[in-house]
Design an enzyme around this catalytic site. Structure first.
Site, PDB file in Angstrom:
ATOM      1  N   ALA A  61       0.797  -1.533   0.080  1.00  0.00           N
ATOM      2  CA  ALA A  61      -0.307  -0.049   0.038  1.00  0.00           C
ATOM      3  C   ALA A  61       0.907   1.591   0.191  1.00  0.00           C
ATOM      4  O   ALA A  61       0.164   2.016  -0.301  1.00  0.00           O
ATOM      5  CB  ALA A  61      -0.608  -0.125   1.609  1.00  0.00           C
ATOM      6  N   CYS A  62       1.840   1.468   0.967  1.00  0.00           N
ATOM      7  CA  CYS A  62       2.733   2.382   0.556  1.00  0.00           C
ATOM      8  C   CYS A  62       3.631   2.567   0.040  1.00  0.00           C
ATOM      9  O   CYS A  62       4.131   3.224  -0.804  1.00  0.00           O
ATOM     10  CB  CYS A  62       3.554   2.611   2.062  1.00  0.00           C
ATOM     11  SG  CYS A  62       5.400   0.760   1.978  1.00  0.00           S
ATOM     12  N   HIS A  63       3.386   1.626  -1.602  1.00  0.00           N
ATOM     13  CA  HIS A  63       3.845   1.683  -2.457  1.00  0.00           C
ATOM     14  C   HIS A  63       4.006   1.728  -3.483  1.00  0.00           C
ATOM     15  O   HIS A  63       3.924   2.458  -5.008  1.00  0.00           O
ATOM     16  CB  HIS A  63       5.145   0.046  -2.868  1.00  0.00           C
ATOM     17  CG  HIS A  63       5.740  -0.162  -4.464  1.00  0.00           C
ATOM     18  ND1 HIS A  63       6.691   0.936  -4.999  1.00  0.00           N
ATOM     19  CD2 HIS A  63       5.419  -0.504  -4.691  1.00  0.00           C
ATOM     20  CE1 HIS A  63       7.094   0.287  -5.627  1.00  0.00           C
ATOM     21  NE2 HIS A  63       5.896  -0.722  -6.444  1.00  0.00           N
TER      22      HIS A  63
END
Length: 116
Positions: A61-63
């Site tokens: 998700a943070c990517h």
């Protein structure tokens, strides 16, 4: 939810065999989430071939939206050549096996078209 996620993973494994790798612990993960690397592909390539009606992202998700590999996969010591093919699948609460079968048909076409 966990049963559908396992069904989806097992079905992808039947299609791709040794050309996919589950990233992370097989049993210590969220029941609705899979992070799978497609060996020989870039995650973005898989996403572009899967169509707009499948909610997926590359890495974690943070990517999302980044070209480099996910910091989470990097922290897990996933080698670059495996991490670059990562796709994260999150199954929704109301997903059905029939809907998953529709998605699996698309992935079977992707596999057959490139012979990975």
């Amino acid at each position: 939810m966990k049963q559908l996620t396992e069904y989806f993973y097992n079905s992808l494994n039947e299609i791709f065999g040794e050309k996919i790798k589950l990233n992370g612990e097989p049993h210590k993960r969220l029941p609705n989430t899979l992070n799978i690397s497609f060996l020989g592909y870039h995650g973005a390539e898989i996403l572009s071939k899967s169509g707009d009606d499948i909610a997926t992202s590359t890495g974690s998700a943070c990517h999302a939206g980044s070209i480099s590999i996910s910091p989470v996969l990097k922290a897990m010591c996933i080698p670059f050549e495996i991490a670059q093919g990562a796709v994260r699948f999150s199954l929704g609460r109301y997903i059905t096996q029939e809907e998953l079968n529709t998605v699996l048909k698309k992935f079977k076409q992707i596999h057959t078209s490139k012979n990975i």
